[in-house]
Design an enzyme around this catalytic site. Structure first.
Site, PDB file in Angstrom:
ATOM      1  N   HIS A   1       0.827  -1.217   0.000  1.00  0.00           N
ATOM      2  CA  HIS A   1       0.000   0.000   0.000  1.00  0.00           C
ATOM      3  C   HIS A   1       0.859   1.265   0.000  1.00  0.00           C
ATOM      4  O   HIS A   1       0.481   2.273  -0.583  1.00  0.00           O
ATOM      5  CB  HIS A   1      -0.993  -0.043   1.168  1.00  0.00           C
TER       6      HIS A   1
ATOM      7  N   ASP B   1     -12.868 -12.534 -13.262  1.00  0.00           N
ATOM      8  CA  ASP B   1     -11.492 -13.007 -13.147  1.00  0.00           C
ATOM      9  C   ASP B   1     -10.515 -11.897 -13.556  1.00  0.00           C
ATOM     10  O   ASP B   1     -10.769 -11.145 -14.504  1.00  0.00           O
ATOM     11  CB  ASP B   1     -11.335 -14.220 -14.077  1.00  0.00           C
TER      12      ASP B   1
ATOM     13  N   GLU C   1     -12.860  -8.588  -8.855  1.00  0.00           N
ATOM     14  CA  GLU C   1     -12.743  -9.460  -7.680  1.00  0.00           C
ATOM     15  C   GLU C   1     -13.632 -10.664  -7.949  1.00  0.00           C
ATOM     16  O   GLU C   1     -14.800 -10.520  -8.294  1.00  0.00           O
ATOM     17  CB  GLU C   1     -13.188  -8.720  -6.402  1.00  0.00           C
TER      18      GLU C   1
ATOM     19  N   ASP D   1      -2.491  -8.049  -7.471  1.00  0.00           N
ATOM     20  CA  ASP D   1      -2.251  -8.541  -6.109  1.00  0.00           C
ATOM     21  C   ASP D   1      -2.959  -9.875  -5.889  1.00  0.00           C
ATOM     22  O   ASP D   1      -3.905  -9.969  -5.108  1.00  0.00           O
ATOM     23  CB  ASP D   1      -2.766  -7.468  -5.123  1.00  0.00           C
TER      24      ASP D   1
ATOM     25  N   HIS E   1      -7.248  -7.539  -8.306  1.00  0.00           N
ATOM     26  CA  HIS E   1      -7.676  -8.413  -7.206  1.00  0.00           C
ATOM     27  C   HIS E   1      -8.087  -7.503  -6.043  1.00  0.00           C
ATOM     28  O   HIS E   1      -7.252  -7.160  -5.197  1.00  0.00           O
ATOM     29  CB  HIS E   1      -6.552  -9.334  -6.756  1.00  0.00           C
TER      30      HIS E   1
END
Ligand SMILES: C[S@@+](CC[C@H](N)C(=O)[O-])C[C@H]1O[C@@H](n2cnc3c(N)ncnc32)[C@H](O)[C@@H]1O
Length: 278
Positions: A19, A143, A118, A164, A42
């Site tokens: 982050h 996906d 997600e 991620d 993600h």
């Protein structure tokens, strides 16, 4: 079948690195007024309550953001990260920890766009609800690799693609590499930041080198809180940044020793390695 839930791991030492780098890249990109896109492959659930059963069960945040929160380190990128986390907590004790989508949303300007994929059936609706009504943000129950194909190229030429994965399924590394090839083909002006775990030195090196090879210019950043191989599970994590912003290497060379000192659990170390022409 996906079983990984980021709510157990939010705010851990890996999130701190990820982050902090995400914020540093966005700050650089937003130096100009030109619009940008953030593509988060993600997303997770977006925002996490520290008192939740999941965060309390592992307590991982205590050895991550918990060791730094409330401190000022004098290092620009670390203090910027900590200030932003404090903003989610009204400057008081740590009650909420933002995931990558909430961090991007917080930094998003009127002219910018955020698009998130997600796949998890439980996390997707939570994430979608978080940004309902914000026309700058689109959340897809899809996906990561399908999103990299269908959502890129985006409306804007500048931006960050944050990758991620949970790396929970055999083949997730290969799947990620394949998605990145597509993503980079569609958005070669973008900055791509890919997170990877260190669970064994050799495997992490081999994967990171393959990530680096996808771009002509890349930066590899790593923070190990223990000696790789000295403990079961993840002993560190890293990020490969393809098309890194100018100066990120220097900022991280200053930040990583301070982060390591604060987050080490006995051993480990850090790495900043640049590839290709500046
Ligand atoms: C490490 S978490 C993401 C955390 C988030 N980026 C953050 O920093 O707050 C990984 C997420 O990827 C999701 N996921 C796993 N496989 C996926 C796939 N193939 N496509 C999209 N999402 C996936 C998982 O459900 C999980 O929520």
């Amino acid at each position: 079948m996906l079983s990984y839930r980021h709510s157990y791991h939010a705010g851990n030492f890996a999130d701190v690195l990820k982050h902090l780098v995400q914020i540093a890249i966005l700050d650089y990109l937003q130096f100009k007024d030109k619009p940008l896109v953030v593509h988060d492959t993600h997303g997770g659930a977006g925002l996490y309550e520290v008192a939740s059963e999941h965060m309390q069960k592992t307590g991982e945040y205590q050895d991550g953001v918990g060791r730094l929160y409330g401190r000022q380190t004098g290092v620009e990128v670390i203090d910027r990260y900590l200030d932003l986390i404090a903003g989610f907590n009204d400057g008081g004790p740590l009650r909420r920890y933002p995931g990558s989508p909430a961090i991007s949303a917080e930094l998003l300007r009127e002219q910018d766009r955020l698009q998130i994929t997600e796949l998890h059936n439980s996390d997707y609706p939570v994430l979608a609800a978080l940004f309902e009504g914000d026309e700058r943000i689109r959340v897809f129950h899809d996906d990561a690799n399908r999103g990299l194909k269908s959502l890129l190229p985006a409306a804007h030429k500048r931006g960050l693609v944050l990758v991620d994965p949970s790396y929970e399924l055999e083949g997730d590394e290969a799947h990620t590499l394949a998605g990145l090839v597509e993503g980079l083909r569609r958005f070669n002006t973008g900055c791509f930041a890919i997170w990877y775990p260190v669970i064994g030195r050799r495997r992490a090196d081999a994967y990171a080198e393959r990530l680096v090879a996808l771009g002509t210019r890349a930066l590899r950043l790593e923070l190990n809180v223990r000696q790789p191989g000295s403990a079961h599970g993840m002993t560190g994590s890293g990020m490969v940044v393809i098309n890194p912003p100018w100066g990120l290497d220097k900022k991280m060379e200053t930040a990583l020793p301070v982060l390591h000192k604060a987050l080490a659990q006995g051993g480990g170390g850090w790495m900043v390695k640049g590839y290709g022409e500046e």
